[in-house]
Design a protein around this motif. Sequence first.
Motif, mmCIF file in Angstrom:
data_model
loop_
_atom_site.group_PDB
_atom_site.id
_atom_site.type_symbol
_atom_site.label_atom_id
_atom_site.label_comp_id
_atom_site.label_asym_id
_atom_site.label_seq_id
_atom_site.Cartn_x
_atom_site.Cartn_y
_atom_site.Cartn_z
ATOM 1 N N HIS A 56 0.826 -1.184 0.020
ATOM 2 C CA HIS A 56 0.011 0.062 -0.096
ATOM 3 C C HIS A 56 0.974 1.278 0.067
ATOM 4 C CE1 HIS A 56 0.843 -0.683 4.225
ATOM 5 N NE2 HIS A 56 0.443 0.627 4.398
ATOM 6 N N GLU A 57 0.103 2.310 0.050
ATOM 7 C CA GLU A 57 0.959 3.791 -0.493
ATOM 8 C C GLU A 57 1.381 4.415 0.682
ATOM 9 O OE1 GLU A 57 -3.031 4.731 0.453
ATOM 10 O OE2 GLU A 57 -2.176 3.103 -0.568
ATOM 11 N N ILE A 62 6.982 2.927 1.235
ATOM 12 C CA ILE A 62 7.407 3.321 -0.310
ATOM 13 C C ILE A 62 8.553 4.447 -0.199
ATOM 14 C CG2 ILE A 62 5.012 2.837 -1.325
ATOM 15 C CD1 ILE A 62 4.492 5.725 -1.461
ATOM 16 N N THR A 82 -3.288 1.654 -5.477
ATOM 17 C CA THR A 82 -1.626 1.962 -4.954
ATOM 18 C C THR A 82 -1.055 2.634 -5.633
ATOM 19 O OG1 THR A 82 -2.085 -0.106 -3.240
ATOM 20 C CG2 THR A 82 0.047 0.670 -3.827
ATOM 21 N N GLY A 85 -2.057 6.065 -5.681
ATOM 22 C CA GLY A 85 -1.455 6.929 -4.589
ATOM 23 C C GLY A 85 0.001 7.082 -4.484
ATOM 24 N N ILE A 86 0.882 6.125 -5.164
ATOM 25 C CA ILE A 86 2.251 6.271 -5.363
ATOM 26 C C ILE A 86 2.398 7.365 -6.321
ATOM 27 C CG2 ILE A 86 4.407 5.252 -6.174
ATOM 28 C CD1 ILE A 86 3.467 2.571 -5.332
ATOM 29 N N THR A 89 2.399 10.808 -4.677
ATOM 30 C CA THR A 89 3.362 11.268 -3.665
ATOM 31 C C THR A 89 4.400 11.843 -4.140
ATOM 32 O OG1 THR A 89 2.633 9.076 -2.458
ATOM 33 C CG2 THR A 89 4.713 9.990 -1.709
#
Length: 265
Positions: A56-57, A62, A82, A85-86, A89
């Motif tokens: 997960h992110e 990560i 996911t 979400g990455i 970021t």
Amino acid sequence: MRLGSIASGSSGNCIYVGSDKTHILIDTGISKKRIEEGLHGYELGGDDLAGILITHEHSDHICGLGVLTRKYHIPIYGTKETLLGIRQTSSLGELDKSLFVEIEPEEGFQIGDLQIHPFSIYHDAFNPVAYRISHGNKSVAVATDMGKFDERIVQNLSGLDSILVEANHDLHMLQVGPYPYQLKRRIAGDLGHLSNEASGALLNRILHPGLQHILLGHLSKENNFPELAYETVRVEINMADTPYQAKDFDLRIAGRDMPSEIITI
């Protein structure tokens, strides 16, 4: 087949799984330097990696992803949500989108000679998963960041040879600790993390004679102690209505800052 914890804890997570031919990481929540040092201890380098599986992110899973993949160009596997979400970021820097590989929970796929089976878990993230990895008739799983478990999760973790499973917090330490009330509720809730007691309860559902190694991981720095996690899970196993005792298994703690010894199955 081999399993090793480069780092596992609330401050960063990175797990190695591999065969003689194929080497992968599950999560990259520590610096590239620490990942490389951990791999070196397993007589591997970044160029040996065939893939990175992201659960997960959240940043503790990560934060090293950007620097590591820019250097080694390793495929990044995660659910659609996911990976989104990455991408969102910004602290990861520029990522090569061609490295992203979308996966679906409960739909298996292959990396080299490893069979990967992702399955959904209960956590406050974008469609998070845990992973079961098989090579021939051997299988391991990495299952952390779960607020609870159910029959589906138990089934996905049945028949393993080794497991890294979450034992995040001691409930009493969490309750009396310095965290704000809402954060305490989140951690102890159904989308938070497994306590030491809950970890033992989950293990009691999946213990079998072929389970050789148990690593307790993702321990909280503020709300747990390695000795407390170990002892609580040991007692949970010994007191349960099963034919097993904790001494029947190789039960260890996955260190937050120190790579574990490699486990060979």
